[in-house]
Design a protein around this motif. Structure first.
Motif, short mmCIF file in Angstrom:
data_model
loop_
_atom_site.label_atom_id
_atom_site.label_comp_id
_atom_site.label_asym_id
_atom_site.label_seq_id
_atom_site.Cartn_x
_atom_site.Cartn_y
_atom_site.Cartn_z
N LYS A 1 22.68 98.46 9.46
CA LYS A 1 22.47 99.81 8.93
C LYS A 1 23.40 100.85 9.57
O LYS A 1 23.51 101.96 9.09
N ASN A 2 24.06 100.50 10.67
CA ASN A 2 24.99 101.41 11.31
C ASN A 2 26.41 101.31 10.74
O ASN A 2 27.27 102.08 11.11
N THR A 3 26.66 100.33 9.90
CA THR A 3 27.98 100.13 9.32
C THR A 3 28.06 100.88 8.00
O THR A 3 27.19 100.74 7.14
N VAL A 4 29.09 101.68 7.86
CA VAL A 4 29.30 102.45 6.63
C VAL A 4 30.57 101.95 5.96
O VAL A 4 31.61 101.84 6.59
N PHE A 5 30.46 101.62 4.68
CA PHE A 5 31.61 101.19 3.90
C PHE A 5 31.94 102.26 2.89
O PHE A 5 31.05 102.85 2.28
N PHE A 6 33.23 102.54 2.72
CA PHE A 6 33.67 103.42 1.65
C PHE A 6 35.04 102.96 1.20
O PHE A 6 35.72 102.22 1.89
N VAL A 7 35.41 103.38 0.01
CA VAL A 7 36.69 102.98 -0.59
C VAL A 7 37.50 104.22 -0.89
O VAL A 7 36.95 105.24 -1.33
N VAL A 8 38.78 104.14 -0.63
CA VAL A 8 39.71 105.20 -1.00
C VAL A 8 40.60 104.63 -2.09
O VAL A 8 41.19 103.58 -1.92
N ARG A 9 40.66 105.32 -3.20
CA ARG A 9 41.48 104.86 -4.31
C ARG A 9 42.61 105.88 -4.53
O ARG A 9 42.38 106.97 -4.98
N ALA A 10 43.80 105.49 -4.16
CA ALA A 10 44.99 106.33 -4.37
C ALA A 10 46.13 105.41 -4.73
O ALA A 10 46.22 104.30 -4.22
N LEU B 1 42.64 113.05 4.50
CA LEU B 1 41.46 112.82 3.66
C LEU B 1 40.66 111.61 4.15
O LEU B 1 39.43 111.66 4.19
N ILE B 2 41.34 110.55 4.53
CA ILE B 2 40.62 109.37 5.03
C ILE B 2 39.83 109.72 6.28
O ILE B 2 38.68 109.31 6.43
N MET B 3 40.42 110.50 7.17
CA MET B 3 39.69 110.91 8.38
C MET B 3 38.47 111.77 8.02
O MET B 3 37.40 111.62 8.59
N PHE B 4 38.64 112.67 7.05
CA PHE B 4 37.52 113.49 6.59
C PHE B 4 36.42 112.59 6.01
O PHE B 4 35.24 112.73 6.35
N TRP B 5 36.80 111.64 5.15
CA TRP B 5 35.81 110.75 4.54
C TRP B 5 35.15 109.85 5.57
O TRP B 5 33.98 109.51 5.45
N PHE B 6 35.93 109.45 6.57
CA PHE B 6 35.38 108.63 7.64
C PHE B 6 34.17 109.32 8.29
O PHE B 6 33.18 108.69 8.62
N HIS B 7 34.26 110.63 8.43
CA HIS B 7 33.18 111.39 9.07
C HIS B 7 32.11 111.86 8.09
O HIS B 7 31.03 112.26 8.52
N PRO C 1 41.33 110.96 -4.39
CA PRO C 1 41.97 112.27 -4.16
C PRO C 1 42.55 112.83 -5.45
O PRO C 1 42.91 112.09 -6.36
N LYS C 2 42.60 114.15 -5.51
CA LYS C 2 43.30 114.82 -6.61
C LYS C 2 44.78 114.83 -6.24
O LYS C 2 45.19 115.53 -5.32
N CYS C 3 45.53 114.00 -6.90
CA CYS C 3 46.95 113.81 -6.58
C CYS C 3 47.84 114.58 -7.54
O CYS C 3 47.43 114.89 -8.66
N ASP C 4 49.06 114.83 -7.11
CA ASP C 4 50.05 115.40 -8.02
C ASP C 4 50.42 114.35 -9.05
O ASP C 4 50.49 113.15 -8.76
N VAL C 5 50.67 114.80 -10.28
CA VAL C 5 51.12 113.92 -11.35
C VAL C 5 52.57 114.26 -11.63
O VAL C 5 52.89 115.40 -11.97
N LEU C 6 53.44 113.28 -11.45
CA LEU C 6 54.87 113.48 -11.67
C LEU C 6 55.43 112.35 -12.52
O LEU C 6 55.05 111.20 -12.35
N ASP D 1 39.97 118.95 -3.44
CA ASP D 1 40.83 117.87 -2.96
C ASP D 1 40.49 116.49 -3.48
O ASP D 1 41.33 115.60 -3.47
N TYR D 2 39.24 116.26 -3.90
CA TYR D 2 38.89 114.89 -4.27
C TYR D 2 37.63 114.82 -5.14
O TYR D 2 36.86 115.75 -5.25
N PHE D 3 37.48 113.64 -5.76
CA PHE D 3 36.29 113.27 -6.53
C PHE D 3 35.54 112.20 -5.74
O PHE D 3 36.12 111.49 -4.94
#
Length: 175
Positions: free
Chosen positions: A6-15, A59-65, A75-80, A130-132
């Motif tokens: 229960k102390n382990t937190v999983f999350f995914v970053v999609r960029a 952003l990863i550091m922010f999400w980590f916390h 993340p809301k990324c630039d589209v080019l 910054d993100y969804f």
């Protein structure tokens, strides 16, 4: 078993395209210029999401916390388009304008990318500028409002792009 801890937190970053990552077209162009070979481009209209290494790390550091459990952060990324990236590089390295070679698009390459599919929309929230958050378990407390689009794709999205910032990122990469 870490999945039951229960102390382990999983999350995914999609960029997708992180400037200067191994598969970044910016890195490809850099290597082509460095080796004095023509810049190769497949489709000028091909659009991609881009984000800098610094932005994604922050952003990863922010999400980590701030992650609760099993969210997908997008993340809301630039589209080019490839043409826009190429124009920036040609502006910085003007002597390469005549040294561009168009090549065939590979059969697996798409003109547009999707970061959030229409199947995920029901569980997708606008967290901030910054993100969804895609939150299937409904546990994240910082989510705010549901998104109001069908999918998050380069076809339909274009934020106000800060071309000066993009030029600075590319210039820093190339120097």
């Amino acid at each position: 078993n870490s999945l039951s801890n229960k102390n382990t937190v999983f999350f995914v970053v999609r960029a997708w395209n992180i400037f200067w990552s191994n598969w970044s077209v910016v890195k490809l162009f850099y290597n082509q210029i460095k080796n004095s070979i023509p810049l190769t481009i497949t489709d000028y209209d091909m659009k991609r999401f881009y984000i800098s290494v610094e932005e994604i790390v922050n952003l990863i550091m922010f999400w980590f916390h701030n992650s609760i459990w099993w969210e997908i952060f997008v993340p809301k990324c630039d589209v080019l388009s490839l043409k826009e990236i190429l124009d920036i590089i040609v502006t910085l390295y003007w002597n390469w304008k005549e040294n561009i070679k168009q090549i065939w698009k590979r059969k697996w390459e798409k003109t547009n990318e999707i970061l959030i599919s229409n199947n995920e929309i029901e569980n997708t929230y606008i967290a901030n500028d910054d993100y969804f958050i895609i939150d299937y378990l409904g546990k994240n407390l910082i989510k705010k409002e549901k998104v109001n689009f069908y999918e998050y794709s380069t076809k339909d999205f274009s934020w106000d792009i800060d071309y000066k910032k993009i030029k600075e990122i590319i210039l820093n990469i190339f120097n």
